[in-house]
Design an enzyme around this catalytic site. Structure first.
Site: not given
Ligand code: GFB
Length: 316
Positions: A109-111, A138, A142, A181
């Site tokens: 994920s881009s997070c 999270y 990831k 989201h």
């Protein structure tokens, strides 16, 4: 190129991403798709996962299973987001190595990138600064997923690759107002306000954070492209490279769903990362670009939502 008749395991096939990947693989002519429900196999349990892999022997694995959610779910249930995802990534990667899976694609994920990463965010920004606190659990899980793929490649020679998608949306999304989201939550909130004849709609935060949105069918297409054409250690960003503010997104959804509504910002809710837009030049150099414009994606997703409501879809 993947062999279209070989067994493929899609871990997490019921979610937004997994269901889109299954659709894409079916369209592409894959004939042996393997899935297993959460009720039948706890992916956090290594011995259960090992037994399942021993029985099924997939040639390829697409790992998109996990505990996911929006900013509020992430910030209020950080232990679950960290533990569940950490365990699932570990068990599936390890079992894939044990049975000699030919290729595995892991989706992050881009997070994973630092809160203050330079924008647009390149793959090199990983681990260059502190994470965004609202989704730290999270993001850490990831990041471990990426490192699992890298280390199993380095130590055991496994062809495990990873892709980092930006914020996703599309048919089959989670429309829960609290846990989901921003895009599906706003679609539902505007829809319900229109139905009830209410003219003010709440949007969390200040409206100023910038986000990039990728349609899940584009993501599924990118996943297949990477499975067919990419075999390297470095992770690859997947996005459109284009972002906008939460306010702009809310206005676009309002115009589509409930044009007379007024937006009210609830600044007691968190904004999260100030900006999150991916540099997608690595993926473009590999020959792939997103093709579904946000306007079109919003329209088709809203049509899907209204139809699903009409049919009494149990997920909504
Ligand atoms: O979609 P969202 O939860 O994801 O929130 P993140 C994006 C932005 O939209 C935040 C605002 O600034 C929210 O405050 N927002 C406005 C809303 N109204 C709403 C609403 O009704 N619901 C929601 N959810 N947001 C997640 C991460 O962060 O992104 C996950 O927590 C994951 O780890 C995911 O990586 C892709 O982009 O802030």
């Amino acid at each position: 190129m993947l062999e279209r008749s070989a067994p493929v395991f899609v871990a997490g096939h019921r979610g937004l991403v997994g269901s889109a990947i299954l659709r894409r693989l079916e369209d592409e002519g894959f004939t042996d798709l393997r899935t297993v429900g959460r009720d039948q196999l706890d992916l956090r349990d290594q011995s259960a996962v090992d037994a399942w892999f021993d029985a099924e022997r997939p040639r390829y694995v697409i790992l998109v299973a996990g505990t996911v959610g929006g900013i509020l779910a992430n910030s209020t249930r950080p232990a679950e987001f960290l533990y569940d995802n950490l365990m699932i990534h570990g068990t599936v990667v390890h079992a894939s190595h044990r049975v000699g899976v030919g290729k595995l694609l892991y989706l992050g994920s881009s997070c994973i990138y630092p809160r203050h990463a330079e924008q647009p965010i390149t793959e090199e920004a990983l681990l260059s600064g502190p994470l965004e606190p609202t989704n730290e659990g999270y993001a850490l899980a990831k990041i471990v997923g990426i490192k699992l793929c890298e280390t199993y490649r380095r130590q055991y020679g496994c062809d495990f690759i990873s892709a980092m998608p930006t914020n996703l949306y599309g048919p089959g999304d989670n429309f829960d107002l609290e846990g989901g989201h921003v895009l599906p939550a706003l679609m539902r909130r505007f829809h319900e306000a229109a139905q009830a004849g209410v003219d003010t709609v709440e949007v969390w935060g200040s409206g100023s954070p910038r986000r990039e949105f990728l349609h899940v069918d584009d993501l599924a297409d990118a996943c297949l492209h990477l499975m067919d054409h990419y075999s390297d250690a470095g992770h690859v960003n997947v996005g459109t490279g284009v972002d906008g503010t939460v306010r702009e997104l809310a206005e676009a959804i309002r115009d589509l769903v409930h044009p007379t509504a007024t937006i009210e910002f609830d600044t007691s809710k968190p904004d999260g990362m100030p900006r999150k837009v991916l540099d997608v030049s690595k993926l473009e150099a590999l020959g792939w670009m997103a093709s579904i414009p946000l306007e079109e994606g919003l329209r088709t997703t809203y049509d899907w939502y209204v139809n699903a409501l009409r049919k009494g879809d149990a997920r909504l």
